[in-house]
Design a protein around this motif. Structure first.
Motif, PDB file in Angstrom:
ATOM      1  N   ASN A  23       0.843  -1.211   0.000  1.00 31.11           N
ATOM      2  CA  ASN A  23       0.000   0.000   0.000  1.00 31.11           C
ATOM      3  C   ASN A  23       0.878   1.261   0.000  1.00 31.11           C
ATOM      4  OD1 ASN A  23      -2.534  -1.432   0.191  1.00 31.11           O
ATOM      5  ND2 ASN A  23      -2.053  -1.821   2.327  1.00 31.11           N
ATOM      6  N   GLU A  24       1.817   1.279  -0.954  1.00 28.85           N
ATOM      7  CA  GLU A  24       2.864   2.307  -0.941  1.00 28.85           C
ATOM      8  C   GLU A  24       2.346   3.733  -1.107  1.00 28.85           C
ATOM      9  OE1 GLU A  24       6.204   1.397  -3.440  1.00 28.85           O
ATOM     10  OE2 GLU A  24       7.242   3.239  -2.909  1.00 28.85           O
ATOM     11  N   SER A  25       1.225   3.911  -1.834  1.00 27.85           N
ATOM     12  CA  SER A  25       0.732   5.290  -1.984  1.00 27.85           C
ATOM     13  C   SER A  25       0.401   5.866  -0.613  1.00 27.85           C
ATOM     14  CB  SER A  25      -0.482   5.347  -2.918  1.00 27.85           C
ATOM     15  OG  SER A  25      -1.445   4.433  -2.482  1.00 27.85           O
ATOM     16  N   VAL A  26      -0.097   5.013   0.280  1.00 28.63           N
ATOM     17  CA  VAL A  26      -0.424   5.458   1.641  1.00 28.63           C
ATOM     18  C   VAL A  26       0.852   5.606   2.478  1.00 28.63           C
ATOM     19  CG1 VAL A  26      -1.656   4.883   3.772  1.00 28.63           C
ATOM     20  CG2 VAL A  26      -2.670   4.306   1.556  1.00 28.63           C
ATOM     21  N   THR A  27       1.708   4.592   2.433  1.00 31.21           N
ATOM     22  CA  THR A  27       2.871   4.617   3.347  1.00 31.21           C
ATOM     23  C   THR A  27       3.882   5.692   2.955  1.00 31.21           C
ATOM     24  OG1 THR A  27       4.031   2.852   2.133  1.00 31.21           O
ATOM     25  CG2 THR A  27       2.598   2.176   3.943  1.00 31.21           C
ATOM     26  N   LYS A  28       3.969   5.997   1.650  1.00 30.92           N
ATOM     27  CA  LYS A  28       4.875   7.070   1.210  1.00 30.92           C
ATOM     28  C   LYS A  28       4.369   8.415   1.762  1.00 30.92           C
ATOM     29  CE  LYS A  28       8.110   8.924  -1.548  1.00 30.92           C
ATOM     30  NZ  LYS A  28       8.000  10.290  -1.100  1.00 30.92           N
ATOM     31  N   ALA A  29       3.041   8.583   1.773  1.00 33.42           N
ATOM     32  CA  ALA A  29       2.466   9.825   2.316  1.00 33.42           C
ATOM     33  C   ALA A  29       2.701   9.898   3.834  1.00 33.42           C
ATOM     34  CB  ALA A  29       0.973   9.895   1.998  1.00 33.42           C
ATOM     35  N   GLY A  55       6.300  -5.529   3.741  1.00 34.18           N
ATOM     36  CA  GLY A  55       4.957  -5.334   4.289  1.00 34.18           C
ATOM     37  C   GLY A  55       5.023  -5.102   5.789  1.00 34.18           C
ATOM     38  N   ALA A  56       3.858  -4.786   6.361  1.00 29.98           N
ATOM     39  CA  ALA A  56       3.807  -4.451   7.788  1.00 29.98           C
ATOM     40  C   ALA A  56       4.299  -5.606   8.665  1.00 29.98           C
ATOM     41  CB  ALA A  56       2.389  -4.071   8.176  1.00 29.98           C
ATOM     42  N   PHE A  57       4.110  -6.837   8.192  1.00 27.18           N
ATOM     43  CA  PHE A  57       4.546  -8.001   8.970  1.00 27.18           C
ATOM     44  C   PHE A  57       6.046  -7.931   9.270  1.00 27.18           C
ATOM     45  CE2 PHE A  57       5.971 -12.389   9.489  1.00 27.18           C
ATOM     46  CZ  PHE A  57       5.041 -12.882  10.382  1.00 27.18           C
ATOM     47  N   GLU A  58       6.803  -7.322   8.374  1.00 30.76           N
ATOM     48  CA  GLU A  58       8.271  -7.260   8.527  1.00 30.76           C
ATOM     49  C   GLU A  58       8.713  -6.119   9.440  1.00 30.76           C
ATOM     50  OE1 GLU A  58       6.901  -7.994   5.322  1.00 30.76           O
ATOM     51  OE2 GLU A  58       7.429 -10.065   5.822  1.00 30.76           O
ATOM     52  N   LEU A  59       7.816  -5.239   9.836  1.00 32.03           N
ATOM     53  CA  LEU A  59       8.231  -4.059  10.621  1.00 32.03           C
ATOM     54  C   LEU A  59       8.846  -4.394  11.990  1.00 32.03           C
ATOM     55  CD1 LEU A  59       5.264  -1.637   9.780  1.00 32.03           C
ATOM     56  CD2 LEU A  59       7.638  -1.394   9.041  1.00 32.03           C
ATOM     57  N   PRO A  60       8.271  -5.335  12.764  1.00 29.80           N
ATOM     58  CA  PRO A  60       8.865  -5.594  14.082  1.00 29.80           C
ATOM     59  C   PRO A  60      10.312  -6.089  14.011  1.00 29.80           C
ATOM     60  CG  PRO A  60       6.634  -6.444  14.014  1.00 29.80           C
ATOM     61  CD  PRO A  60       6.990  -6.052  12.607  1.00 29.80           C
ATOM     62  N   ALA A  80       0.499   0.388   6.406  1.00 27.94           N
ATOM     63  CA  ALA A  80      -0.942   0.486   6.150  1.00 27.94           C
ATOM     64  C   ALA A  80      -1.470  -0.918   5.914  1.00 27.94           C
ATOM     65  CB  ALA A  80      -1.197   1.367   4.931  1.00 27.94           C
ATOM     66  N   VAL A  81      -2.265  -1.390   6.852  1.00 29.14           N
ATOM     67  CA  VAL A  81      -2.894  -2.704   6.684  1.00 29.14           C
ATOM     68  C   VAL A  81      -4.369  -2.440   6.382  1.00 29.14           C
ATOM     69  CG1 VAL A  81      -3.139  -5.017   7.630  1.00 29.14           C
ATOM     70  CG2 VAL A  81      -1.279  -3.561   8.432  1.00 29.14           C
ATOM     71  N   ILE A  82      -4.753  -2.807   5.163  1.00 35.54           N
ATOM     72  CA  ILE A  82      -6.104  -2.475   4.691  1.00 35.54           C
ATOM     73  C   ILE A  82      -6.897  -3.763   4.507  1.00 35.54           C
ATOM     74  CG2 ILE A  82      -7.409  -1.370   2.833  1.00 35.54           C
ATOM     75  CD1 ILE A  82      -4.989   0.506   2.436  1.00 35.54           C
ATOM     76  N   ARG A  83      -8.078  -3.793   5.099  1.00 40.62           N
ATOM     77  CA  ARG A  83      -8.879  -5.016   5.126  1.00 40.62           C
ATOM     78  C   ARG A  83      -9.272  -5.447   3.704  1.00 40.62           C
ATOM     79  NH1 ARG A  83     -11.540  -7.384   9.257  1.00 40.62           N
ATOM     80  NH2 ARG A  83     -11.355  -5.583  10.632  1.00 40.62           N
ATOM     81  N   LEU A 116      -1.435   2.195  10.081  1.00 39.31           N
ATOM     82  CA  LEU A 116      -2.880   2.359   9.930  1.00 39.31           C
ATOM     83  C   LEU A 116      -3.516   0.993   9.737  1.00 39.31           C
ATOM     84  CD1 LEU A 116      -2.956   5.290   7.336  1.00 39.31           C
ATOM     85  CD2 LEU A 116      -3.214   5.451   9.820  1.00 39.31           C
ATOM     86  N   THR A 117      -4.633   0.760  10.392  1.00 43.78           N
ATOM     87  CA  THR A 117      -5.435  -0.435  10.095  1.00 43.78           C
ATOM     88  C   THR A 117      -6.836   0.080   9.741  1.00 43.78           C
ATOM     89  OG1 THR A 117      -5.844  -0.690  12.471  1.00 43.78           O
ATOM     90  CG2 THR A 117      -4.168  -2.087  11.524  1.00 43.78           C
ATOM     91  N   THR A 118      -7.191  -0.050   8.491  1.00 47.50           N
ATOM     92  CA  THR A 118      -8.464   0.539   8.035  1.00 47.50           C
ATOM     93  C   THR A 118      -9.257  -0.459   7.194  1.00 47.50           C
ATOM     94  OG1 THR A 118      -7.457   1.425   6.028  1.00 47.50           O
ATOM     95  CG2 THR A 118      -7.451   2.868   7.954  1.00 47.50           C
ATOM     96  N   ASP A 119     -10.530  -0.140   6.977  1.00 48.68           N
ATOM     97  CA  ASP A 119     -11.393  -1.014   6.177  1.00 48.68           C
ATOM     98  C   ASP A 119     -11.141  -0.851   4.684  1.00 48.68           C
ATOM     99  OD1 ASP A 119     -12.681  -2.191   8.300  1.00 48.68           O
ATOM    100  OD2 ASP A 119     -14.188  -0.604   8.439  1.00 48.68           O
TER     101      ASP A 119
END
Ligand code: INI
Length: 154
Positions: A23-29, A55-60, A80-83, A116-119
């Protein structure tokens, strides 16, 4: 009464940011918001390290390595984790939430959660600089405030 608070003075602080490409458009912002806010608080660009992960899984994992290096005053993770239509959302968001919460609790330096965790994508973009502010910028402020608070804590 002893009231402890951290200032938003970022001069001389060294910050690490881990940001996910999913979700790079979101994470770059989010990253742009965080970098602009760090600059406003006086953090020098040469004192900021940014690591991109898939991805977010790799962040920790990356945040833990930044913490272990002993080179930073705080770590910010952005994602950004989007449902979607699959249960992957719950697995990824649970893993990143618990991984970062563990690091933030057990580590010596602040670890700030800017995931972010969004729908849907619209909700995510709203929180990445459109209608609801920029959570990357908020994470940057939280990082500097927490570093300065920790410095004042017994
Ligand atoms: N990673 C994200 O950052 N956001 C998502 O929304 C997402 N979804 O929905 O699948 C996502 N998955 C990838 C995951 O973070 C890992 O990179 C992948 O599983 C490899 O370990």
């Amino acid at each position: 009464m002893n009231i402890l608070e951290g200032s938003l003075d970022g001069r001389d602080l060294k910050l690490a940011i881990a940001v996910s490409r999913f979700n790079e458009s979101v994470t770059k912002a989010l990253l742009d918001g965080a970098l602009a806010q760090l600059k406003r608080m006086g953090v020098s660009e040469s004192n900021v390290s940014v690591a991109w992960v898939p991805g977010a899984f790799e962040l920790p994992g990356v945040a833990a390595r930044f913490a272990k290096s002993g080179k930073f005053d705080a770590i910010i993770v952005l994602g950004a984790v989007i449902r979607g239509a699959t249960p992957h959302f719950d697995h990824v968001s649970n893993a990143v939430n618990s991984g970062i919460a563990h690091l933030a609790r057990e580590g010596q330096i602040p670890v700030i959660f800017g995931v972010l965790t969004t729908d849907n994508t619209e909700q995510a973009m709203d929180r990445a600089g459109l209608k609801c502010g920029n959570k990357g910028a908020d994470a940057a402020s939280a990082a500097v405030e927490m570093v300065n608070l920790y410095k004042r804590m017994p």
